[in-house]
Design a protein around this motif. Structure first.
Motif, mmCIF file in Angstrom:
data_model
loop_
_atom_site.group_PDB
_atom_site.id
_atom_site.type_symbol
_atom_site.label_atom_id
_atom_site.label_comp_id
_atom_site.label_asym_id
_atom_site.label_seq_id
_atom_site.Cartn_x
_atom_site.Cartn_y
_atom_site.Cartn_z
ATOM 1 N N ILE A 1 54.319 -36.411 -23.312
ATOM 2 C CA ILE A 1 53.333 -37.125 -23.869
ATOM 3 C C ILE A 1 53.010 -37.029 -25.288
ATOM 4 O O ILE A 1 52.597 -35.549 -25.506
ATOM 5 N N SER A 2 52.924 -37.982 -26.293
ATOM 6 C CA SER A 2 52.684 -37.442 -27.375
ATOM 7 C C SER A 2 51.438 -38.181 -28.199
ATOM 8 O O SER A 2 51.338 -39.321 -27.791
ATOM 9 N N GLN A 3 50.558 -37.378 -28.763
ATOM 10 C CA GLN A 3 49.561 -37.876 -29.299
ATOM 11 C C GLN A 3 49.298 -37.422 -31.046
ATOM 12 O O GLN A 3 49.228 -36.242 -31.211
ATOM 13 N N PRO A 4 49.787 -38.240 -31.793
ATOM 14 C CA PRO A 4 49.610 -38.150 -33.062
ATOM 15 C C PRO A 4 48.265 -37.618 -33.655
ATOM 16 O O PRO A 4 47.186 -38.573 -33.072
ATOM 17 N N THR A 5 47.930 -36.816 -34.497
ATOM 18 C CA THR A 5 46.668 -36.641 -34.876
ATOM 19 C C THR A 5 46.255 -37.520 -36.132
ATOM 20 O O THR A 5 46.778 -37.987 -36.973
ATOM 21 N N MET A 6 44.825 -38.027 -35.497
ATOM 22 C CA MET A 6 44.318 -38.983 -36.274
ATOM 23 C C MET A 6 43.354 -38.445 -37.532
ATOM 24 O O MET A 6 43.767 -38.807 -38.759
ATOM 25 N N LYS A 7 42.749 -37.464 -37.351
ATOM 26 C CA LYS A 7 42.378 -36.562 -38.224
ATOM 27 C C LYS A 7 41.561 -35.339 -37.946
ATOM 28 O O LYS A 7 41.314 -35.021 -36.724
ATOM 29 N N LYS A 8 41.938 -34.481 -38.648
ATOM 30 C CA LYS A 8 41.405 -32.849 -38.289
ATOM 31 C C LYS A 8 39.912 -32.814 -38.718
ATOM 32 O O LYS A 8 39.407 -32.800 -39.730
ATOM 33 N N ILE A 9 39.202 -32.349 -37.370
ATOM 34 C CA ILE A 9 37.849 -32.287 -37.772
ATOM 35 C C ILE A 9 37.377 -30.819 -38.116
ATOM 36 O O ILE A 9 36.770 -30.553 -38.973
ATOM 37 N N LYS A 10 38.037 -29.606 -37.434
ATOM 38 C CA LYS A 10 37.802 -28.347 -37.793
ATOM 39 C C LYS A 10 38.908 -27.750 -37.049
ATOM 40 O O LYS A 10 39.746 -27.739 -36.210
ATOM 41 N N VAL A 11 39.660 -26.784 -38.207
ATOM 42 C CA VAL A 11 40.570 -26.062 -38.199
ATOM 43 C C VAL A 11 40.342 -24.614 -38.309
ATOM 44 O O VAL A 11 40.019 -24.338 -39.406
ATOM 45 N N VAL A 12 40.709 -23.504 -37.491
ATOM 46 C CA VAL A 12 40.351 -22.084 -37.675
ATOM 47 C C VAL A 12 41.530 -21.570 -37.700
ATOM 48 O O VAL A 12 42.327 -21.514 -36.544
ATOM 49 N N ASP A 13 41.677 -20.977 -38.822
ATOM 50 C CA ASP A 13 43.187 -20.181 -38.970
ATOM 51 C C ASP A 13 43.080 -19.085 -38.399
ATOM 52 O O ASP A 13 42.263 -17.942 -38.517
ATOM 53 N N GLU B 1 42.076 -2.975 -39.526
ATOM 54 C CA GLU B 1 43.590 -3.244 -39.533
ATOM 55 C C GLU B 1 44.110 -2.213 -38.457
ATOM 56 O O GLU B 1 45.197 -2.622 -37.612
ATOM 57 N N GLU B 2 43.976 -0.820 -38.515
ATOM 58 C CA GLU B 2 44.479 0.183 -37.429
ATOM 59 C C GLU B 2 44.119 -0.178 -36.061
ATOM 60 O O GLU B 2 44.696 -0.032 -35.165
ATOM 61 N N ALA B 3 43.023 -0.764 -36.157
ATOM 62 C CA ALA B 3 42.536 -1.293 -34.412
ATOM 63 C C ALA B 3 43.339 -2.361 -34.118
ATOM 64 O O ALA B 3 43.003 -2.826 -32.811
ATOM 65 N N GLY B 4 44.019 -2.905 -34.844
ATOM 66 C CA GLY B 4 44.783 -4.358 -34.463
ATOM 67 C C GLY B 4 43.781 -5.563 -34.409
ATOM 68 O O GLY B 4 44.231 -6.598 -34.030
ATOM 69 N N ILE B 5 42.718 -5.480 -34.991
ATOM 70 C CA ILE B 5 41.716 -6.619 -35.063
ATOM 71 C C ILE B 5 42.282 -7.530 -36.222
ATOM 72 O O ILE B 5 42.159 -8.773 -36.124
ATOM 73 N N ILE B 6 42.551 -6.988 -37.418
ATOM 74 C CA ILE B 6 43.218 -7.707 -38.469
ATOM 75 C C ILE B 6 44.769 -7.513 -38.204
ATOM 76 O O ILE B 6 45.122 -6.206 -38.372
ATOM 77 N N THR B 7 45.568 -8.517 -38.056
ATOM 78 C CA THR B 7 46.887 -8.374 -37.780
ATOM 79 C C THR B 7 47.972 -8.785 -38.952
ATOM 80 O O THR B 7 48.910 -8.473 -38.695
ATOM 81 N N GLY B 8 47.169 -9.272 -39.844
ATOM 82 C CA GLY B 8 48.104 -9.564 -41.008
ATOM 83 C C GLY B 8 47.305 -10.635 -42.032
ATOM 84 O O GLY B 8 46.246 -10.929 -41.577
ATOM 85 N N TYR B 9 48.164 -10.939 -43.000
ATOM 86 C CA TYR B 9 47.589 -11.854 -44.074
ATOM 87 C C TYR B 9 48.733 -12.958 -44.238
ATOM 88 O O TYR B 9 49.978 -12.598 -44.250
ATOM 89 N N ARG B 10 48.274 -14.166 -44.595
ATOM 90 C CA ARG B 10 49.202 -15.197 -44.824
ATOM 91 C C ARG B 10 48.697 -16.144 -45.844
ATOM 92 O O ARG B 10 47.653 -16.370 -45.872
ATOM 93 N N ALA B 11 49.641 -17.063 -46.055
ATOM 94 C CA ALA B 11 49.253 -18.146 -47.227
ATOM 95 C C ALA B 11 48.917 -19.321 -45.981
ATOM 96 O O ALA B 11 49.803 -19.599 -45.128
ATOM 97 N N ARG B 12 48.039 -19.989 -46.548
ATOM 98 C CA ARG B 12 47.904 -21.585 -45.914
ATOM 99 C C ARG B 12 48.654 -22.441 -46.713
ATOM 100 O O ARG B 12 48.752 -22.681 -47.851
ATOM 101 N N VAL B 13 49.507 -23.284 -45.893
ATOM 102 C CA VAL B 13 50.158 -24.260 -46.426
ATOM 103 C C VAL B 13 49.646 -25.507 -46.488
ATOM 104 O O VAL B 13 49.265 -25.954 -45.286
ATOM 105 N N ASP B 14 49.747 -26.497 -47.478
ATOM 106 C CA ASP B 14 49.520 -27.886 -47.225
ATOM 107 C C ASP B 14 50.601 -28.601 -46.835
ATOM 108 O O ASP B 14 51.824 -28.621 -47.507
ATOM 109 N N GLU B 15 50.589 -28.677 -45.331
ATOM 110 C CA GLU B 15 51.877 -29.496 -44.874
ATOM 111 C C GLU B 15 52.141 -30.581 -45.239
ATOM 112 O O GLU B 15 53.477 -31.161 -45.315
ATOM 113 N N GLU B 16 51.488 -31.578 -45.694
ATOM 114 C CA GLU B 16 51.723 -32.893 -46.204
ATOM 115 C C GLU B 16 52.363 -32.582 -47.441
ATOM 116 O O GLU B 16 53.704 -33.284 -47.688
ATOM 117 N N ALA B 17 52.143 -31.642 -48.302
ATOM 118 C CA ALA B 17 52.784 -31.487 -49.627
ATOM 119 C C ALA B 17 54.159 -30.813 -49.392
ATOM 120 O O ALA B 17 55.078 -31.052 -50.085
#
Length: 152
Positions: free
Chosen positions: A140-152, A48-64
């Motif tokens: 140019i808009s491209q709606p997402t069909m499917k999320k394969i990999k998401v790294v938060d 944390e002090e080195a700035g490698i961990i910059t914070g903590y957060r909640a992951r939100v189910d965007e659809e919900a």
């Protein structure tokens, strides 16, 4: 932790575990990485002090949460003066629908990740907010069909 200190495998495992679940207790984190709690806590504090961990957060189910449609948006601009670009960036940055905003090298000039409720909401966002921004030449808009990999 100085910038010269390299991350060792234990540091990397701590980071992996916290990325998966930022609410882990220190005792559980220590158990998962094979340390006792005091040295584990010291490592986390150093990260944390080195700035490698910059914070903590909640992951939100965007659809919900009513924002189930994700659209990747490419924007090309027709100007190169810095004031117009700064205005464009400030305008887009202020929109709640935009959850990621990047200026990139080459064409297009910008990528956005936009979250809205549905196609009607996206149409309203694009036509009501993006198209009229000074300097915007093409969207140019491209709606997402499917999320394969998401790294938060």
């Amino acid at each position: 932790m100085s910038n010269e200190r390299k991350l060792d495998e234990l540091d990397r495992e701590i980071l992996r575990q916290l990325q998966r679940d930022g609410r882990l207790t220190n005792v559980e984190l220590a158990r998962r990485v094979g340390l006792t709690p005091p040295p584990c806590l010291r490592r986390v504090k150093r990260l944390e002090e080195a700035g490698i961990i910059t914070g903590y957060r909640a992951r939100v189910d965007e659809e919900a949460a009513g924002r189930g449609l994700e659209v990747i948006v490419s924007i090309e601009v027709s100007v190169s003066d810095l004031d117009t670009l700064a205005g464009l960036e400030a305008t887009i940055d202020a929109y709640d629908e935009v959850v990621e905003f990047r200026r990139v090298f080459g064409t297009p000039d910008y990528f956005l990740r936009v979250l809205v409720a549905d196609y009607a909401a996206y149409e309203q966002f694009q036509t009501g907010k993006i198209i009229g921004i000074p300097g915007v030449a093409r969207v140019i808009s491209q709606p997402t069909m499917k999320k394969i990999k998401v790294v938060d």
